[in-house]
Write a protein that holds these residues in place. Structure first.
Motif, short mmCIF file in Angstrom:
data_model
loop_
_atom_site.label_atom_id
_atom_site.label_comp_id
_atom_site.label_asym_id
_atom_site.label_seq_id
_atom_site.Cartn_x
_atom_site.Cartn_y
_atom_site.Cartn_z
N ALA A 99 0.45 -1.18 -0.18
CA ALA A 99 0.70 0.19 -0.33
C ALA A 99 1.11 1.43 0.43
CB ALA A 99 -0.72 -0.05 1.05
N SER A 100 1.88 0.88 0.41
CA SER A 100 3.19 1.74 0.62
C SER A 100 3.72 2.86 -0.73
CB SER A 100 3.83 2.52 1.92
OG SER A 100 5.00 0.60 1.03
N THR A 139 -5.44 0.67 -2.83
CA THR A 139 -6.89 1.21 -2.86
C THR A 139 -8.29 0.53 -3.86
OG1 THR A 139 -7.12 2.71 -0.93
CG2 THR A 139 -9.25 2.21 -1.39
N MET A 140 -7.53 1.09 -5.00
CA MET A 140 -9.07 1.16 -5.75
C MET A 140 -8.48 -0.60 -6.59
SD MET A 140 -8.38 4.19 -7.88
CE MET A 140 -9.53 3.75 -9.26
N SER A 141 -7.65 -1.16 -6.58
CA SER A 141 -7.17 -2.49 -6.49
C SER A 141 -7.87 -3.45 -6.19
CB SER A 141 -5.65 -2.73 -6.77
OG SER A 141 -4.62 -3.84 -6.45
N GLU A 142 -7.18 -2.55 -4.45
CA GLU A 142 -8.16 -4.10 -4.01
C GLU A 142 -9.82 -4.36 -3.96
OE1 GLU A 142 -9.37 -5.15 0.93
OE2 GLU A 142 -7.96 -3.23 0.64
N LEU A 178 -3.34 -0.84 -12.52
CA LEU A 178 -3.42 -0.51 -11.26
C LEU A 178 -2.09 -0.28 -10.69
CD1 LEU A 178 -6.89 -0.01 -10.03
CD2 LEU A 178 -5.63 1.99 -10.58
N GLU A 179 -2.10 -2.24 -10.92
CA GLU A 179 -1.07 -2.60 -9.92
C GLU A 179 0.35 -2.87 -11.05
OE1 GLU A 179 -2.19 -6.40 -8.42
OE2 GLU A 179 -3.39 -6.08 -6.65
#
Length: 404
Positions: free
Chosen positions: A39-40, A47-50, A365-366
């Protein structure tokens, strides 16, 4: 000068350490292919990826449930096909049982064959899928929805599941069909009324199953058709048993074999020769019958004595009409199963598209742009090497080099 030199040394070492850490982090991103590993790294993207991952997990769960439902419906559709074949065999046997040249031995043989087919149908109705769930248990309630109770010379079949079935949704299908609606809700007679011959009749009179000619004229009452007179001048009268009154225009009507008798929106044909005192009972078919009882009634008709040929022919004709109605319900259920399987293909395509969309969004996103990531790594590596060489050169500088 010592303080300044020490400060410069510490600052340089800190910068080199930071560059080294950034280089290691970039190398880790390239190795994993992920731009956001924690997350850092990017709180917003993490957050969006989760959230996307949760939606993707739901889609995958729907796919597993769809696969399970489709397997059950495929097995149910196959069982309904077998049921249709069994019913067709019973129909053929009932037709052959009406052969007037057959004696008691031939008719008993046919009855035994129908009994065997009835047992096969009963076994089929309790069939289960690979997980032990009943295919025709409706809404559940019993692992064995169809049960037989023996007594009175016959076996009665009851449905002990829960009637009804789940509706197909946008992402799911029912996992069981309503066996009660398929095999236990067969219209009696022609579906509106049924005609029966009392055992006390002595003539050769019998009727067909009849039909409705005017829905608006139906009363839902029970009737009795009484025959009187002598041969050549036979008459019949119709009485509304529910109200206890004669039916207008249906008293003392001359009987003609093969003619239609019609009243209150109903019509049926009577053939054969009645004798005085014979009658025909017409009852409203408010309560359905079931295929197992229809088969049992056909067996009972086949086992009637030689002198009860008229009753046997009448009962077999009614059983034949009810068998056809039951076969229609099985075909309708099979068509419903086929429609669900077609819908499963559409749902599978929809879920597959959603899975691709969510996976693409999660990757955006990731995941790391490998070309950009390698380029950044090489730049950082060159910068690191340049910093190390520069620092090494600066460390060798001193005042004594200039003095000498």
């Amino acid at each position: 000068m010592r303080v300044a030199t020490a400060h410069a040394y510490d600052t340089t070492i800190a910068q080199l350490t930071q560059r080294q850490a950034e280089l290691v982090a970039q190398q880790e991103r390239i190795s994993s292919g992920k731009r956001v590993a924690r997350a850092s790294d990017d709180p917003v993207a993490a957050t969006m990826s989760e959230a996307v991952q949760n939606r993707l997990a739901r889609v995958q769960s729907d796919q597993r449930a769809l696969d399970s439902s489709r397997t059950s419906i495929q097995q149910a559709e196959s069982a309904l096909g077998e049921s249709g074949e069994l019913i067709q065999k019973v129909r053929d046997l009932i037709l052959s049982g009406g052969n007037p040249t057959y004696g008691p031995i031939e008719r008993e043989s046919i009855a035994q064959q129908i009994s065997g087919l009835r047992d096969q149908l009963f076994s089929l109705t309790n069939r289960q899928d690979g997980t032990g769930r009943s295919l025709f248990g409706g809404l559940g309630g019993s692992a064995t929805p169809f049960v037989q109770t023996f007594g009175g010379g016959s076996a009665e079949v009851r449905f002990e599941g829960r009637r009804g079935q789940q509706a197909a949704g946008d992402n799911q299908l029912p996992q069981a069909m309503d066996g009660d609606a398929i095999w236990m809700r067969i219209p009696a007679g022609n579906g509106t009324f049924a005609l029966d011959l009392p055992a006390s009749n002595t003539g050769s009179m019998r009727s067909d199953t009849g039909q409705v000619t005017n829905l608006s004229a139906l009363t839902g009452h029970d009737y009795r058709i009484d025959f009187s007179g002598t041969a050549g001048s036979m008459q019949y009268s119709v009485t509304d048993v529910t109200t206890g009154t004669p039916v207008a225009g249906q008293t003392g009507v001359a009987y003609s074999a093969g003619a239609q008798i019609a009243f209150d929106g109903m019509s049926f044909k009577v053939v054969g020769e009645p004798v005085a005192g014979d009658r025909l009972d017409l009852t409203s078919s408010s309560a359905p019958t079931d295929l197992f009882k229809v088969m049992q009634d056909a067996m009972d008709a086949l086992r009637l004595g030689t002198g009860e040929g008229t009753q046997r022919t009448h009962d077999l004709g009614r059983a034949l009409a009810e068998i056809d109605a039951g076969h229609d319900r099985v075909l309708l259920a099979r068509a419903q199963a086929g429609e669900w399987l077609n819908r499963a293909d559409s749902i599978e395509g929809l879920l597959g598209d959603r899975e691709v969309d969510h996976a693409t969004e999660q990757s955006r996103l990731e995941d790391l742009d490998m070309v950009k990531g390698i380029s950044q790594f090489q730049s950082q590596q060159i910068g690191m090497e340049a910093a190390l060489k520069s620092y090494a050169q600066v460390q060798r500088l001193s005042l004594f080099q200039y003095v000498s």
